[in-house]
Scaffold this active site. Structure first.
Site, PDB file in Angstrom:
ATOM      1  N   GLU A 173       0.825  -1.211   0.000  1.00  0.00           N
ATOM      2  CA  GLU A 173       0.000   0.000   0.000  1.00  0.00           C
ATOM      3  C   GLU A 173       0.861   1.263   0.000  1.00  0.00           C
ATOM      4  OE1 GLU A 173      -3.164  -0.036   2.896  1.00  0.00           O
ATOM      5  OE2 GLU A 173      -4.097  -1.801   1.996  1.00  0.00           O
ATOM      6  N   GLU A 305      -5.348  -8.582  -0.400  1.00  0.00           N
ATOM      7  CA  GLU A 305      -6.183  -8.133   0.718  1.00  0.00           C
ATOM      8  C   GLU A 305      -7.602  -7.953   0.189  1.00  0.00           C
ATOM      9  OE1 GLU A 305      -4.917  -4.983   3.333  1.00  0.00           O
ATOM     10  OE2 GLU A 305      -2.790  -5.490   3.083  1.00  0.00           O
TER      11      GLU A 305
END
Length: 502
Positions: A173, A305
């Site tokens: 991320e 995710e």
């Protein structure tokens, strides 16, 4: 009657076992209490790993586990988690709850856990606050069998033989908690950092995962790939093997109020399932961009995710992200896994968030107690798709249902595969809260001789507790008949059904 057509002769792609992977982060009670209790715990364990949890994950056939994050990965410095535990550095977990992280679960413990489970390893490296040297030395520590400073340090810490790192994420991320970077800046960092993720074992090269987009951020995908490909040498295996995608299903659009895991109405049920279906659209969008740079589909889309994200359970630490799992979550898991199956030509791995006690967990623990959530049972039922070939399938006669025109979902949804022994696995979801459906399954050539089936069904709000851990559980399903080579049955509302046919 809904008619499910299976053309078992038309193979559409191969379903990697890793589509059924999971994710474990130093967050809340996932690692500590969930997976790891320490060697001196009264809870039965082997080298600190909970025996009950390991047994359940082996039964679920967990294929791969991602660690140590998540956002935690980009503040994790691996040398803090090796050597004698009494000497390991203590730190504050600034991302998750502000609790003390004592680093008693580190590199050696992660590989010990994966060896006990029998699953592949997915390590996430630190780009956000780490150096190229740090990442390079970690890879050397884990995978080099010769004489070197890091390999010698590993031996000093009790591990003679190198481990196998199957997957390595170069950052996490990085558009957000991993550094708030622009795509071009990260793309250049990826090119640099991945260079030093060496393949010391040429027989088992590391699968390198580039940080991809958040949900529908096609700008990130386009510009990261553009930067990585710019003036690059001829594209070859090993520079980039995968591009990650993160997408969470929230009933509400407000991250400060995501909705309750347990207290929801019919509208929230359908809205949640409709948002889970958005995975299909996102995979299409990002795959289209990837096709421009990688038309041969050598780079896998890695959905590492995904899952539901609600407000935390009342009375729990808001930084621990503890939530319950109902039949709504079971249906989210079922339809998501079917979507991954149908995109197996591009999607090569998926990791639900997270393994234990965090978000859409497959297992919950409380002291010595352990329970399997409805999501666990879906993964257990779907495990037969692992390493099988996706085959053509579709449903005729399915209506769109839901409370709001914007959040309609199909009444039924499916995927099908055939394994190396010729056994066809069909997984079906009935997304209706209250309407059963007559179903007929027809095959192109298969004349069913041997059929077995399982079902997961209950009230839409049903979930397992430590007082009633088996309220929602998988059962053998026998309420079907075979007529003229077709399987005919009534599929209950709010259910997941799995057939094995030969």
């Amino acid at each position: 009657m809904a008619k499910v057509y299976i053309n078992e002769k038309n193979k559409k792609g191969h379903i990697n076992p890793e589509l059924y992977g999971n994710f474990s982060e130093h967050l809340g009670r996932c690692i500590y209490e969930g997976l790891y209790v320490g060697e001196n715990s009264e809870i039965p364990n082997t080298n600190g790993m909970r025996n009950d949890v390991v047994a359940a994950l082996k039964e679920m056939k967990l294929p791969v586990l991602r660690w140590p994050g998540g956002c935690f990965a980009d503040e994790y410095h691996w040398k803090d988690g090796i050597g004698p535990k009494e000497n390991r550095k203590k730190m504050i977990n600034t991302h998750w709850g502000g609790v003390t992280e004592d680093n008693s679960f580190g590199t050696h413990e992660f590989f010990e856990l994966c060896e006990q489970i029998g699953c592949k390893t997915y390590i996430n490296g630190n780009v956000g606050s780490g150096t190229v040297q740090e990442m390079s030395e970690w890879v050397e520590y884990m995978t080099f069998d010769g004489v070197s400073p890091m390999a010698d340090l590993r031996r000093k810490n009790g591990r003679e033989k190198a481990w196998k790192v199957d997957y390595f994420g170069v950052g996490n991320e990085n558009w957000g908690c991993g550094g708030n970077m622009t795509p071009s800046y990260y793309g250049n960092l990826y090119r640099r950092y991945q260079t030093y993720v060496r393949n010391y074992d040429q027989k088992h090269p590391i699968f390198k995962v580039c940080c991809g987009p958040n949900a529908g951020d096609t700008y990130w995908t386009e510009n990261v790939l553009k930067t990585c490909f710019e003036n690059a040498p001829e594209w070859m295996h090993g520079f980039m093997d995968g591009l990650s995608l993160h997408y969470y299903t929230l009933p509400e659009d407000d991250w400060s109020h995501k909705g309750s895991a347990l207290d929801f109405d019919d509208a929230a049920w359908y809205k949640t399932l409709a948002k889970a279906f958005k995975l299909d659209e996102l995979i299409h969008k990002h795959s289209t961009i990837m096709d421009k740079y990688d038309p041969e589909k050598k780079i896998g889309l890695i959905c590492d995710e995904w899952g539901t994200w609600y407000d935390v359970e009342p009375g729990t630490n808001p930084g621990f992200l503890y939530q319950q799992s109902t039949m709504r979550d079971a249906l989210v898991a079922g339809l998501s896994l079917n979507i991954f199956n149908k995109h197996c030509d591009r999607v090569k791995m998926a990791n639900i968030a997270q393994l234990i006690n965090v978000l859409q967990a497959v297992i919950l623990t409380e002291g010595p107690k352990m329970l399997r959530t409805p999501t666990y049972h879906v993964f257990h039922m779907y495990k037969y798709h692992q390493d099988a070939d996706l085959v053509e399938s579709y449903i005729d006669g399915v209506e769109q249902i839901g409370e709001d025109e914007k959040f309609k979902v199909p009444h039924l949804q499916e995927s099908a595969s055939v394994d190396k022994d010729g056994v066809v696995t069909i997984t079906l979801n009935n997304l209706s809260i209250d309407k059963a459906e007559e179903v007929e399954i027809a095959f192109a050539e298969c004349n069913p001789k041997y059929v077995s089936a399982a079902i997961l069904t209950n009230d839409m709000h049903a979930y397992n507790t430590f007082e009633d851990p088996d309220k929602v559980h998988e059962e053998v399903f026998t309420d079907y008949k075979i007529e003229n080579g077709k399987i005919i049955f009534t599929m209950p509302a709010c259910s997941v059904v799995m057939f094995r046919v030969k």
